[in-house]
Motif scaffolding. Structure first.
Motif, PDB file in Angstrom:
ATOM      1  N   MET A  92     -33.060 -42.557  16.990  1.00 46.53           N
ATOM      2  CA  MET A  92     -33.343 -42.024  15.677  1.00 46.53           C
ATOM      3  C   MET A  92     -34.563 -42.739  15.112  1.00 46.53           C
ATOM      4  O   MET A  92     -34.821 -43.878  15.466  1.00 46.53           O
ATOM      5  CB  MET A  92     -32.124 -42.141  14.776  1.00 46.53           C
ATOM      6  N   ARG A  93     -35.259 -42.063  14.271  1.00 50.45           N
ATOM      7  CA  ARG A  93     -36.425 -42.665  13.628  1.00 50.45           C
ATOM      8  C   ARG A  93     -35.994 -43.692  12.593  1.00 50.45           C
ATOM      9  O   ARG A  93     -34.856 -43.685  12.128  1.00 50.45           O
ATOM     10  CB  ARG A  93     -37.271 -41.584  12.943  1.00 50.45           C
ATOM     11  N   ARG A  94     -36.909 -44.563  12.233  1.00 49.05           N
ATOM     12  CA  ARG A  94     -36.589 -45.657  11.308  1.00 49.05           C
ATOM     13  C   ARG A  94     -36.088 -45.142   9.962  1.00 49.05           C
ATOM     14  O   ARG A  94     -35.081 -45.610   9.434  1.00 49.05           O
ATOM     15  CB  ARG A  94     -37.823 -46.535  11.123  1.00 49.05           C
ATOM     16  N   ARG A  95     -36.790 -44.185   9.388  1.00 44.72           N
ATOM     17  CA  ARG A  95     -36.368 -43.635   8.083  1.00 44.72           C
ATOM     18  C   ARG A  95     -34.987 -43.006   8.160  1.00 44.72           C
ATOM     19  O   ARG A  95     -34.184 -43.123   7.243  1.00 44.72           O
ATOM     20  CB  ARG A  95     -37.367 -42.590   7.584  1.00 44.72           C
ATOM     21  N   GLU A  96     -34.731 -42.332   9.252  1.00 48.08           N
ATOM     22  CA  GLU A  96     -33.423 -41.706   9.457  1.00 48.08           C
ATOM     23  C   GLU A  96     -32.327 -42.771   9.539  1.00 48.08           C
ATOM     24  O   GLU A  96     -31.247 -42.608   8.977  1.00 48.08           O
ATOM     25  CB  GLU A  96     -33.473 -40.878  10.737  1.00 48.08           C
ATOM     26  N   ALA A  97     -32.629 -43.872  10.208  1.00 44.87           N
ATOM     27  CA  ALA A  97     -31.656 -44.969  10.329  1.00 44.87           C
ATOM     28  C   ALA A  97     -31.367 -45.592   8.965  1.00 44.87           C
ATOM     29  O   ALA A  97     -30.217 -45.872   8.635  1.00 44.87           O
ATOM     30  CB  ALA A  97     -32.181 -46.030  11.294  1.00 44.87           C
ATOM     31  N   VAL A  98     -32.402 -45.809   8.173  1.00 43.14           N
ATOM     32  CA  VAL A  98     -32.214 -46.386   6.837  1.00 43.14           C
ATOM     33  C   VAL A  98     -31.411 -45.430   5.955  1.00 43.14           C
ATOM     34  O   VAL A  98     -30.491 -45.852   5.247  1.00 43.14           O
ATOM     35  CB  VAL A  98     -33.587 -46.717   6.196  1.00 43.14           C
ATOM     36  N   ARG A  99     -31.711 -44.164   6.019  1.00 45.95           N
ATOM     37  CA  ARG A  99     -30.978 -43.153   5.247  1.00 45.95           C
ATOM     38  C   ARG A  99     -29.507 -43.124   5.658  1.00 45.95           C
ATOM     39  O   ARG A  99     -28.616 -43.090   4.811  1.00 45.95           O
ATOM     40  CB  ARG A  99     -31.623 -41.784   5.462  1.00 45.95           C
ATOM     41  N   LEU A 100     -29.256 -43.178   6.958  1.00 46.60           N
ATOM     42  CA  LEU A 100     -27.885 -43.175   7.464  1.00 46.60           C
ATOM     43  C   LEU A 100     -27.146 -44.435   7.015  1.00 46.60           C
ATOM     44  O   LEU A 100     -25.992 -44.365   6.605  1.00 46.60           O
ATOM     45  CB  LEU A 100     -27.879 -43.062   8.983  1.00 46.60           C
ATOM     46  N   PHE A 101     -27.814 -45.582   7.061  1.00 43.41           N
ATOM     47  CA  PHE A 101     -27.176 -46.822   6.616  1.00 43.41           C
ATOM     48  C   PHE A 101     -26.791 -46.735   5.140  1.00 43.41           C
ATOM     49  O   PHE A 101     -25.708 -47.166   4.747  1.00 43.41           O
ATOM     50  CB  PHE A 101     -28.094 -48.024   6.853  1.00 43.41           C
ATOM     51  N   ARG A 102     -27.647 -46.170   4.309  1.00 44.19           N
ATOM     52  CA  ARG A 102     -27.320 -46.010   2.887  1.00 44.19           C
ATOM     53  C   ARG A 102     -26.090 -45.121   2.702  1.00 44.19           C
ATOM     54  O   ARG A 102     -25.229 -45.410   1.874  1.00 44.19           O
ATOM     55  CB  ARG A 102     -28.502 -45.419   2.136  1.00 44.19           C
ATOM     56  N   GLU A 103     -26.017 -44.054   3.464  1.00 45.03           N
ATOM     57  CA  GLU A 103     -24.854 -43.165   3.382  1.00 45.03           C
ATOM     58  C   GLU A 103     -23.581 -43.889   3.830  1.00 45.03           C
ATOM     59  O   GLU A 103     -22.528 -43.722   3.219  1.00 45.03           O
ATOM     60  CB  GLU A 103     -25.070 -41.913   4.226  1.00 45.03           C
ATOM     61  N   ILE A 104     -23.694 -44.677   4.886  1.00 45.14           N
ATOM     62  CA  ILE A 104     -22.541 -45.436   5.371  1.00 45.14           C
ATOM     63  C   ILE A 104     -22.093 -46.427   4.308  1.00 45.14           C
ATOM     64  O   ILE A 104     -20.901 -46.592   4.057  1.00 45.14           O
ATOM     65  CB  ILE A 104     -22.858 -46.136   6.708  1.00 45.14           C
TER      66      ILE A 104
END
Length: 87
Positions: A1-13
């Motif tokens: 996954m791209r970096r921005r996608e990973a950060v977005r997913l972490f925020r959701e988690i």
């Protein structure tokens, strides 16, 4: 996954498990070009919280591996770097 996608997913988690103590988070490049990443989260979750995280990860079409208080999340088309067990 791209970096921005990973950060977005972490925020959701984080919103999904607000009471959980997250001891560390890291993004590890999963290829040599450093465009695709794996998200590693050190957190102990109860069964209900783990199921919530699992469904969120599946919604994003990612893979989740869980081992002794550590979560590894990566895109389904990338091969994960093996989880390092720290005693």
């Amino acid at each position: 996954m791209r970096r921005r996608e990973a950060v977005r997913l972490f925020r959701e988690i984080g919103k999904c498990i607000p009471g959980a103590f997250i001891s560390s988070v890291s993004l590890t490049p999963s290829n040599r070009f450093k465009k695709e990443f794996e998200l590693r989260i050190n957190v102990s979750l109860d069964d209900k919280s783990l199921k919530n995280v699992q469904s969120l990860v599946e919604k994003h079409r990612m893979i989740l591996k869980e081992d002794k208080g550590s979560l590894l999340i990566y895109a389904s088309e990338t091969k994960p770097i093996e989880m390092e067990i720290i005693a």
